[in-house]
Design an enzyme around this catalytic site. Structure first.
Site, PDB file in Angstrom:
ATOM      1  N   HIS A 107       0.824  -1.237  -0.113  1.00  0.00           N
ATOM      2  CA  HIS A 107       0.327  -0.288  -0.043  1.00  0.00           C
ATOM      3  C   HIS A 107       1.120   1.234   0.378  1.00  0.00           C
ATOM      4  O   HIS A 107       0.515   1.771   0.538  1.00  0.00           O
ATOM      5  CB  HIS A 107      -0.997   0.315   1.306  1.00  0.00           C
ATOM      6  CG  HIS A 107      -1.558  -1.045   1.668  1.00  0.00           C
ATOM      7  ND1 HIS A 107      -2.895  -1.223   1.138  1.00  0.00           N
ATOM      8  CD2 HIS A 107      -1.442  -2.366   2.877  1.00  0.00           C
ATOM      9  CE1 HIS A 107      -3.049  -3.029   1.334  1.00  0.00           C
ATOM     10  NE2 HIS A 107      -2.267  -3.604   2.514  1.00  0.00           N
ATOM     11  N   SER A 134      14.787  18.727 -17.865  1.00  0.00           N
ATOM     12  CA  SER A 134      13.816  19.522 -18.021  1.00  0.00           C
ATOM     13  C   SER A 134      13.918  20.626 -18.311  1.00  0.00           C
ATOM     14  O   SER A 134      15.232  20.993 -18.511  1.00  0.00           O
ATOM     15  CB  SER A 134      12.852  19.444 -17.349  1.00  0.00           C
ATOM     16  OG  SER A 134      12.418  20.835 -17.264  1.00  0.00           O
TER      17      SER A 134
END
Lengths: 467, 467, 467, 467
Positions: free
Chosen positions: C161, C287
């Site tokens: 989880h 980027s």
């Protein structure tokens, strides 16, 4: 009446996901088989009402029928269907059995089964949208608006590719979903309004009704108007499928927004990030073997339901295809559309619950921000250098960041050391220097934008929700 | 320039389905990689244009850049990308290499890659819709309108469940598609108009542009206005995905209409039905071993392409989900969207070709109608009996049809023999009797409705197509 | 020959994803249109070879044909198809034009188009599996095996989880993919071996071949044997679709394993986790505006390709349906199957590249482990307490963890303070106490299991890959 | 116990498609929520059984527990879950409440929730396959075999592209489905045998069980052996997903075969073809307005169910992806898998019913055959001409068929008129001439092949079904 232990049902929608009594009452009211038959009876009633208005049948026949349809039960319809093997003929027989001989001929007058079925489906989906789907989604939307408003100045690191990028605010993060969910509510509203009915007979050419009316399309319009519906521009035995295709697309694409929101929240709940959490009940168990765990099971559940229901759009696309004046291969599949709606509602209701218990961990938000705080400066530095005429600013800063990583110094420390940058730096404005010195101020107009988004949707919701 | 034998390509779209030169030129112009880069350059140009208008940069810088972007080739961008491993940085580098030092800083000023990529995609899809998709679909729509008009009084048996039902006209059959295709054209028009751009920086909060503008969202609006676009209400690194999701849904659901039309036509071409056909070229081969065959391969092809492209909507739904301020898992998949458009166009162009060679076999239409002509009477008989007070008309007629099947007599022969019906029959009007005597007149308002549908769409197309 | 600038292609597979020359040569060899025609020619050749063996035609006819098929180009076939509008008739005509009059009658002898098409497809997919798909996947599998082996004792926190659970080793984490990918390689191997051909004529009943052979199914078996293929148990005009459906399922489900692996790796690369990374080239740009970023673009790309290709399985399921002895609605769609294979190969090759540059950050692995190290003890403590008779161990430990969170003390500190636990603690074995004292030793048999998985697949790969 | 009117359920599976009591009892037994909990209890029992065998716990503890699990109701588990919010912890609590203090510690000993959940799921699907799915499909398969056998010599026109091609027999037509369905039964059998369990703890590394066992994987093997299961080669918190992915693929692809069969049958039932039909009950209604209609609603229903359930495979492919040692986003979606099984069973049971009422119309089969009987000769003529040396046989016959169409003469009449053919015709064998004279003999080895298919599957079914 056939009663069954709910745990002997097959579909999780009929055991696990309808255990909350209040939610289930809503689902049942609109989306059960009982509700379906109820809507079909409404269409049969509207038909006779117009027959009476037009004096085709005596007024008392309409009155009689309007009473009768209130009493007919889904059980007797199914009982009759055992004999007829045809659901609408069974419905018609049940009505006819209960009315006077005088009224019998006007039941189902000139219509074909799918005049009733398709019109009732549109009526049902339209009403469910207005009375259940949109109000539920608006409830969630408002919680998001409140949260966005509250957190509009909480600086949070923006993340792209799972990597720290430049700052936003947590309110701005949530404003994304205010906007996207708002847009979907609006789309559901529009597409539900466009759902259409038909009273045009077996092949859509008004063959039967034209035996009695010169302008059978006007007769159709009157019947549908009783139900708040309109007719499409053309129909065969069925309404053109695209009205429903579009409507379910609006539902499914709304589900995608909830799934994305849930994914974001559960990742923010990762052990290493831990910016949000969910208050646990004192008795709640996180794991059957690891008593210390707090799992984001609600967000996981929403994502999982999306995986279950989203692919069903393929069924809708396949159901666009019906041979000639129609085949029946969209009949069984069409019966499952309410499941998709219940799926969405179940997910939305869960998010409403979980957002009411949302815990924001401001320390961790700050801690995570600090982690790459020194690197954030790279973007404004590159852009400012460029704007002040540095011929190759992106490359210069890229190399500077490499140096920072290797040397262990921060960008803010390295910048003043670089002679080649000096000439540019001197031309920076005070505000620009301030941002380089305080990366947490490099949030653009995140706060203002968040406000604008909230205001936009406050206005729109007034229209959408009639609030 | 890398040139490649087209038959060494992988995708059928790049060999088999782009062999028709004229079609391919259209696809290439809007939907190739070259076109994609072209749209991105337009966005970079619009950005500098506004910088000049706002006097952030000198006017000649904008002029310089507007010239340069015309010359940049996709090849040099890809060449540069080998070094940068980043497509937009490569594009920016290519521009900067070609402009003066004065201009360099203003290239890509304050923007992030996806300001360019998403804005260019919206621009491309919007232009392609207006200039290519909608005109192509309107061409097909008009052919269907002409056909519907020509055949509006051609009586044809209506078919439901593949069974003969009651009559329509062939024009009415086609009017279904006039209406449905028209609706889809309108939806594509609407959703393409709603495509949005963004100039809001790396995480959507205008971090970089706010270094220079107090109201960076107004700056964004101006840049997008240069391209005829608007901004969405909120963006992250990317435009909210739902604008594209909705647009592709409009494309995919339009494809479904073409697939249904094709299915209907190919079934009407079955050996036993044979109501329509396709004129074959003198040299055309139907089968490699059965020289006598005339296969409906074009309709089959359209259905098959639909099967290929429709499921890709799942990709779009998955691409609604992007983590936090975005992840890149929608990047590769997003590059395949133009394929779906080419799929639809290829199918539409094929239908345009095949409908121009449509052969209608009136003899077979008549022959098929005659096949169950005697049974058609069952529906009006039942409805009329009911309307004149027969207490159980449906059942009475159902038994009559069974008797007809067993005895070999026609319904029209049996009706007068039944004493129990006499009282009702006497009350029928002359027109009602005429229809019972002439089942081919039992077409409702098929012709009139066909006309109404055509007129509706003639008006709408004027608006949609600017014709 | 039609040559085209690759950037004027539509499909990303034909520009962006086939730029690496070496990979593209592989794709082209097996999966281009040219390759497709080549396989069809092989089938035509095999047919005549058996005719000669059976002395139906002179041996020299077979020899002649075997030479001719080497020379026929895809271009001439497509040129001929312009006239015939039928691809296989075009192929046959091209062969016949090049052979002697004596040989002409034996070309395509008794076969129908899909004897050639389907047999060639099976042949192609089978060869591509053996020579390209499986070797590529084995290459990746071996890298994973090496990595798992190297890291089999590197303690890493296990995550369920997204929450810290109990420890594993990084090698064990990778062993999951050794096992799952291995299983998929095996499945692809099996399903590719099951691909079938047919030489059974226009409707599958051997109508034509039975004019010449008493046992035409034996003739079929001989022709297919020339190609290393077998016939299915029944065919119509086409081979039963399920052989290909199963094969593509094996491909698509393998893609899912690669997508899962990629998701795991990119999450491990999150800024806050940072346990793995990718060595960047010195010039590589992360980027366009944030020069400091290192984005997991390769893993994102694999996930994205999976989203593009996985839904296409729906096309395969739809193509199971073909009316009567077949319709052609699986023809266009079937031509796109090679794209799915290229998608998988492109993803696998990318993972091979990125795993060769994998950087493991042991400091961060340790740092993350330490984060919840104190809580890990909860699980063994609860289990040991239970085993020594504590009546409500799970609840007792759950409350202890709450106390730990509130008090700021560690579990290890709190445990000795609790009198009620003392009696149980005394009975723990030395090894059990050691684990409670050293949570990093609580890794079960992670290392041993990793070894077992590697050994299993080393053995299996020897068989699968013929290594 | 929560009982609910079944018509207040949402899912059609829980009202409409579970009305047949006998079928529903089967579905409920294996596929309801109650059944699910039952299988989980079996796993908990098997665990303690092995603990007793290994003398970890006293033998009477195992005995006690084996009794207790028989009594636990789904209701009490759900009641407890309201408190724990965790389903397996609730189950464990319910067991512990009912056993002695001595037994309590051994309940759920060392396991994690998904040891129980995944193992129980595999057990359930495996048992359902063996006891319900395969027997049901075999029942249908045998009906098809009987039908194929009965009709193996019934000459029927073969249809490709919906066009008359060359003859088959109706038995051969059905044999296609004997073969394809048989293959799917075999695949379901294989894949259900491969379903796997796990008893490996929270992250799959046997962390907890290794506290007690040196070889915890052997302990796991023993527990699973109690249930007739094996462990996969590696697991995390969950069993590797591909075992279930493959199994559901086998189910979904089997559904496709049923859908294809249904499509074929309903087209054969078209008014113009009418080769098959369904005996209607005397009271059954075909249409609500057209009392004469006999609609193929059962075949339409099967096709429609396929459209509903087939796309759900996308859910399974998405559920292959689970982050790190697992996330829970496959939990809700995994609960819907039984629905797919019920969908298939419902379709199969319907086909069993409808095939038992199948009416074959031999007159229409003959009539349709005769329709293009004269054209059938084209194929053998072309092939024979070619084989006897005609240099361009396909083209010659193609032109002959055009002449036949224009002149109204039959091919058989035209052939002797053509001087250029004479030389070839003279060389035809007697059998070859006979076929040209009697096209109904041109069925290849349709009958023999049908027999072979039946025999193959008779043998295989003996193994598969243990019949």
């Amino acid at each position: 009446m056939i009663r069954r232990n709910i745990f002997e049902n097959i579909s999780p929608l009929d055991h696990r996901y309808s255990l909350r009594e209040e939610e289930y009452q809503d689902y049942k009211k609109y989306l059960s088989e009982k509700a379906r038959i109820g809507y079909q009876l409404q269409v049969e009633a509207a038909l006779v009402k117009v027959l009476a208005k037009r004096e085709i049948c005596p007024a008392e026949v309409a009155g009689e029928l309007l009473e009768v349809v209130k009493d007919i039960t889904v059980e007797e319809v199914y009982q009759e269907e055992k004999k007829t093997r045809h659901d609408i003929r069974a419905l018609v027989n049940c009505i006819q059995k209960r009315v006077s001989d005088q009224a019998k001929p006007y039941v189902h007058f000139t219509t074909t089964s799918f005049d009733i079925v398709d019109t009732a489906n549109s009526l049902r989906l339209k009403e469910t949208s207005r009375e259940l789907i949109i109000p539920t989604l608006i409830k969630l939307e408002k919680m998001l608006m409140d949260l966005a408003d509250r957190e509009k100045e909480t600086v949070q690191i923006g993340r792209t590719h799972g990597q720290h990028a430049v700052p936003v605010t947590f309110g701005f993060t949530i404003a994304e979903y205010v906007s996207r969910l708002g847009n979907r509510i609006e789309e559901i509203g529009k597409k539900s309004q466009l759902l259409r009915g038909k009273i045009a007979g077996a092949v859509g050419a008004y063959n039967a009704s034209h035996l009695f009316f010169d302008e059978p399309d006007e007769f159709e319009a009157e019947v549908l108007a009783e139900l708040g519906l309109k007719a499409g521009s053309h129909s065969t035995q069925i309404v053109e499928p695209e009205y429903v295709t579009d409507f379910v697309h609006s539902i499914v694409s709304c589900f995608g927004v909830l799934a994305n929101l849930s994914d974001d929240m559960r990742h923010l709940q990762r052990s290493e990030i831990a910016e949000v959490g969910e208050y646990f009940d004192k008795d709640q168990v996180g794991s059957s073997t690891m008593p210390h765990k707090r799992n984001p099971i609600n967000y996981e559940n929403v994502k999982s339901l999306w995986k279950e229901f989203m692919p069903r759009m393929i069924t809708l696309y396949q159901d666009q295809i019906s041979e000639h004046q129609r085949d029946l291969t969209n009949s069984a599949s069409g019966r499952f559309i309410p499941e998709i709606v219940v799926g969405l509602l179940s997910a939305a209701n869960r998010l409403i619950r979980v957002f009411s218990k949302l815990a924001v961990d401001y320390d961790n938000i700050k801690k995570n921000f600090t982690l790459n705080k020194e690197m954030i400066v790279a973007e404004p530095l590159y852009i400012l250098l460029a704007s002040y005429g540095h011929p190759d600013a992106h490359e210069a800063v890229r190399r500077l960041t490499l140096e920072a990583q290797e040397s262990g110094k921060t960008l803010r420390e390295l910048i003043p050391e670089k002679d080649e940058l000096k000439a540019y730096l001197e031309r920076f404005t005070a505000r620009q220097r301030e941002i380089l010195a305080n990366p947490e101020e490099y949030t653009g107009i995140a706060g203002k934008k968040t406000e604008a988004v909230i205001q936009k949707w406050q206005k729109k919701l007034k229209i959408l929700g009639g609030v």
